[in-house]
Design an enzyme around this catalytic site. Structure first.
Site, PDB file in Angstrom:
ATOM      1  N   SER A 226       0.821  -1.217   0.000  1.00  0.00           N
ATOM      2  CA  SER A 226       0.000   0.000   0.000  1.00  0.00           C
ATOM      3  C   SER A 226       0.858   1.272   0.000  1.00  0.00           C
ATOM      4  CB  SER A 226      -0.905  -0.011   1.232  1.00  0.00           C
ATOM      5  OG  SER A 226      -0.093  -0.059   2.378  1.00  0.00           O
ATOM      6  N   CYS A 281      -3.743  -4.711  -8.213  1.00  0.00           N
ATOM      7  CA  CYS A 281      -3.222  -3.345  -8.325  1.00  0.00           C
ATOM      8  C   CYS A 281      -3.434  -2.804  -9.738  1.00  0.00           C
ATOM      9  CB  CYS A 281      -1.757  -3.310  -7.974  1.00  0.00           C
ATOM     10  SG  CYS A 281      -0.785  -4.224  -9.146  1.00  0.00           S
ATOM     11  N   GLU A 381      -8.057   4.464  -3.076  1.00  0.00           N
ATOM     12  CA  GLU A 381      -8.019   3.120  -3.666  1.00  0.00           C
ATOM     13  C   GLU A 381      -8.993   2.251  -2.868  1.00  0.00           C
ATOM     14  OE1 GLU A 381      -4.496   0.722  -2.854  1.00  0.00           O
ATOM     15  OE2 GLU A 381      -4.611  -0.114  -4.866  1.00  0.00           O
TER      16      GLU A 381
HETATM   17  P1  NAD Z   1       0.363  -3.617   2.894  1.00  0.00           P
HETATM   18  O1  NAD Z   1       1.091  -2.366   2.581  1.00  0.00           O
HETATM   19  O2  NAD Z   1      -0.577  -3.616   4.029  1.00  0.00           O
HETATM   20  O3  NAD Z   1       1.420  -4.795   3.213  1.00  0.00           O
HETATM   21  C1  NAD Z   1       2.467  -5.106   2.324  1.00  0.00           C
HETATM   22  C2  NAD Z   1       3.626  -5.699   3.107  1.00  0.00           C
HETATM   23  O4  NAD Z   1       4.155  -4.719   4.002  1.00  0.00           O
HETATM   24  C3  NAD Z   1       3.256  -6.913   3.961  1.00  0.00           C
HETATM   25  O5  NAD Z   1       4.296  -7.859   3.885  1.00  0.00           O
HETATM   26  C4  NAD Z   1       3.143  -6.325   5.353  1.00  0.00           C
HETATM   27  O6  NAD Z   1       3.450  -7.253   6.376  1.00  0.00           O
HETATM   28  C5  NAD Z   1       4.180  -5.218   5.342  1.00  0.00           C
HETATM   29  N1  NAD Z   1       3.833  -4.110   6.241  1.00  0.00           N
HETATM   30  C6  NAD Z   1       2.580  -3.721   6.633  1.00  0.00           C
HETATM   31  N2  NAD Z   1       2.668  -2.628   7.436  1.00  0.00           N
HETATM   32  C7  NAD Z   1       3.969  -2.328   7.539  1.00  0.00           C
HETATM   33  C8  NAD Z   1       4.679  -1.293   8.204  1.00  0.00           C
HETATM   34  N3  NAD Z   1       4.061  -0.364   8.925  1.00  0.00           N
HETATM   35  N4  NAD Z   1       6.017  -1.270   8.081  1.00  0.00           N
HETATM   36  C9  NAD Z   1       6.664  -2.202   7.342  1.00  0.00           C
HETATM   37  N5  NAD Z   1       6.045  -3.206   6.682  1.00  0.00           N
HETATM   38  C10 NAD Z   1       4.712  -3.268   6.782  1.00  0.00           C
HETATM   39  O7  NAD Z   1      -0.342  -4.081   1.546  1.00  0.00           O
HETATM   40  P2  NAD Z   1      -1.418  -5.245   1.309  1.00  0.00           P
HETATM   41  O8  NAD Z   1      -2.710  -4.853   1.919  1.00  0.00           O
HETATM   42  O9  NAD Z   1      -0.804  -6.572   1.668  1.00  0.00           O
HETATM   43  O10 NAD Z   1      -1.533  -5.214  -0.291  1.00  0.00           O
HETATM   44  C11 NAD Z   1      -2.463  -4.414  -0.987  1.00  0.00           C
HETATM   45  C12 NAD Z   1      -1.809  -3.160  -1.530  1.00  0.00           C
HETATM   46  O11 NAD Z   1      -0.738  -3.533  -2.383  1.00  0.00           O
HETATM   47  C13 NAD Z   1      -2.751  -2.331  -2.403  1.00  0.00           C
HETATM   48  O12 NAD Z   1      -2.560  -0.983  -2.086  1.00  0.00           O
HETATM   49  C14 NAD Z   1      -2.277  -2.615  -3.824  1.00  0.00           C
HETATM   50  O13 NAD Z   1      -2.523  -1.603  -4.758  1.00  0.00           O
HETATM   51  C15 NAD Z   1      -0.823  -2.778  -3.600  1.00  0.00           C
HETATM   52  N6  NAD Z   1      -0.208  -3.517  -4.685  1.00  0.00           N
HETATM   53  C16 NAD Z   1       0.528  -2.813  -5.583  1.00  0.00           C
HETATM   54  C17 NAD Z   1       1.116  -3.458  -6.660  1.00  0.00           C
HETATM   55  C18 NAD Z   1       1.924  -2.682  -7.657  1.00  0.00           C
HETATM   56  O14 NAD Z   1       2.597  -3.303  -8.468  1.00  0.00           O
HETATM   57  N7  NAD Z   1       1.892  -1.358  -7.656  1.00  0.00           N
HETATM   58  C19 NAD Z   1       0.950  -4.836  -6.826  1.00  0.00           C
HETATM   59  C20 NAD Z   1       0.183  -5.529  -5.889  1.00  0.00           C
HETATM   60  C21 NAD Z   1      -0.375  -4.855  -4.812  1.00  0.00           C
END
Ligand code: NAD
Length: 496
Positions: A226, A281, A381
């Site tokens: 995210s 995404c 989003e």
């Molecule tokens: P997220 O950001 O909640 O988590 C992603 C990763 O970060 C996980 O491994 C999580 O454990 C870790 N994380 C969570 N909070 C953290 C923090 N405070 N500090 C460090 N690490 C932390 O994302 P999600 O909900 O798993 O995935 C959905 C998001 O991913 C959506 O916003 C989507 O658009 C995005 N996404 C983007 C792409 C791209 O290519 N641009 C591809 C797939 C998903």
């Protein structure tokens, strides 16, 4: 209860941590496993093992590294359906969708099989008289990957195969919401012959990630997730003098011109908007209708309204549940906000529930029309099965609208006009453009090139850019003096 192991120095080991997170089946929220938040010592051990393995792995012949990827690709193909089934259990994705997730990952491994050609440097002879310059591409050391829940096969495979084929070693921190799939990917990687320590896996959340981001032995960080987390990771990693590439959130627009083929547009938009419950995404979350194309909105809404969410093994299901109760709550509250802020809800999925699975995270397909740029459903989003329809007068207005949006992951245009398509592809400030293709995800011989708030960094995932991201260039300038050529009875070299 099954506990997901860590992978450290070639061994799957049980964590000593007492902090466990439930992994659930999103269809009914039953707990199917628990994932540990690795202790500080365990994270340290994973990095130390990768650092040690780098000393020898970097010297393994490049074709040998390619052969590891060939064996891995064969194993992934052999176990394709089994991996997809695990993936469906922990994400709720339909089986077809889960198979797509695995397959898109395999394609990146195929790119990694190609590593000798990708590591070729440059040469110029005689940059000055008798002096040659040439460059080598060398690995960085220990690289880290932090991955999201929505593609638990594809996104880890975006990262570690190319990094490792390029000569690096790797520590993966998968999403805590679906860690079973990456664990299976790693088992198969070991079975393919990966030496110990080349790939390591630690589990956890913010704390464990921060330990990696600030660790002096980590050279590069790949993140997908995210926007707020992506920004935090980019800032922390670069503050700690590491290379970073952070792929973040999205709001993808599809522009529909009135000269487009209506049947193709409608069929494409159904799957592109609510497929995978909108948790992609590259999902189309905004459809921008130009001029008279707006007359198609009721028919599109009708078609989307007929999509039925269901269980992963239900062949009739259009998509599955959202990943968690929290995700469902978020999406429901955004739908409610859309209604309150004045958008017209043509199809409302907020009451949907699957009979017998009422405890699951179900949201039905939802379509809004009359959406404007000030509305929360447009600005945020949603990451759910919700399509926002907007109307504009002309192509110029559509381009201006998309360019004002802070995200730039993907976009598409539907038109029969080459000139309109050409203008759109040239002027649009979005990194991946589809022309009569709704979700333009490039294959791995290109790179995944999101822009603006969808990506922080400069070198993107997979393709040539990923190889650049995971390597350093060493440029050698060399001169040999003819006077030094040895002469002797058996060593005379004729220079003419
Ligand atoms: P997220 O950001 O909640 O988590 C992603 C990763 O970060 C996980 O491994 C999580 O454990 C870790 N994380 C969570 N909070 C953290 C923090 N405070 N500090 C460090 N690490 C932390 O994302 P999600 O909900 O798993 O995935 C959905 C998001 O991913 C959506 O916003 C989507 O658009 C995005 N996404 C983007 C792409 C791209 O290519 N641009 C591809 C797939 C998903």
């Amino acid at each position: 209860m099954k506990q997901i192991p860590l992978l450290i120095n070639g061994e799957f080991v049980a964590s000593q941590s007492s902090q466990l997170i439930d992994v659930t089946n999103p269809a009914d929220n039953s707990v199917i496993a628990q994932v540990p938040c690795a202790t500080e010592q365990e994270v340290q051990a994973a990095v130390a093992s990768a650092k040690e393995a780098f000393k020898t792995w970097r010297n393994v012949a490049v074709p040998e590294r390619a052969r590891l990827m060939m064996r891995y690709q064969a194993l992934l193909k052999e176990h394709h359906d089994e991996i997809a089934e695990i993936l469906s259990q922990e994400t709720g994705k339909t089986f077809d969708d889960a198979k797509g997730d695995v397959w898109r990952g395999i394609e990146v491994v195929e790119q990694a099989m190609n590593i000798p050609a990708l590591l070729m440097g440059e040469t110029v002879e005689n940059v000055a008289r008798g002096i040659d310059t040439y460059s080598y591409i060398q690995p960085l050391g220990v690289c880290v990957g932090i991955t999201p829940f929505n593609f638990p096969a594809m996104i880890p495979l975006w990262m570690f195969p190319l990094a490792i084929a390029a000569g690096n070693t790797f520590v993966l921190k998968p999403s805590e919401q679906d860690p079973m799939t990456p664990t299976r990917l790693a088992e198969l990687f070991l079975e393919a012959g990966a030496p110990k320590g080349v790939l390591n896996i630690v589990h956890g959340g913010a704390k464990e990630v921060d330990q990696l981001l600030t660790h002096e032995d980590i050279k590069a960080v790949s993140f997908v997730g995210s926007v707020p987390v992506g920004q935090h990771i980019y800032k922390t990693a670069t503050d700690n003098m590491k290379r970073a590439q952070c792929f973040a959130g999205a709001k993808n627009h599809s522009v529909i011109m009135p000269d487009a083929n209506k049947a193709q547009v409608l069929n494409n938009l159904v799957g592109a908007s609510v497929g995978a419950a909108g948790q992609r995404c590259m999902a189309i979350s905004v459809a921008v209708f130009v001029g008279k194309a707006k007359e198609w909105i009721p028919e599109l809404a009708d078609m989307i309204g007929q999509v039925k969410p269901g269980l992963w093994n239900d062949k009739e299901a259009g998509y599955g549940p959202l990943i968690s109760p929290r995700a469902k709550q978020r999406v429901l509250s955004l739908i409610e906000q859309g209604k309150q802020e004045g958008a017209e809800c043509l199809v409302d999925g907020s009451e949907f529930s699957l009979p017998g699975y009422e405890a699951g995270n179900w949201v039905g397909p939802t379509v809004f029309t009359g959406v404007d740029e000030q509305m929360t459903i447009y600005k945020e989003e949603i990451f759910g099965p919700v399509l926002c329809c907007m109307e504009v007068e002309g192509l110029e207005d559509a381009i201006a609208l998309v360019n004002r949006n802070p995200f730039g992951n993907g976009t598409s245009i539907f038109t029969a006009s080459g000139a309109a398509a050409r203008k759109y592809q040239h002027e649009i400030e979005v990194g991946q453009v589809g022309i009569n293709v709704p979700i333009p995800v490039p294959l791995p011989f290109f790179s995944f090139t999101g822009w603006k708030n969808s990506f922080y960094g400069d070198l993107h995932a997979y393709g040539k850019q990923a190889v650049r991201f995971y390597t350093e260039t060493k440029t050698v300038t060399s001169r040999w003096f003819e006077d030094d050529i040895p002469h002797g009875p058996n060593m005379t070299i004729s220079l003419r």
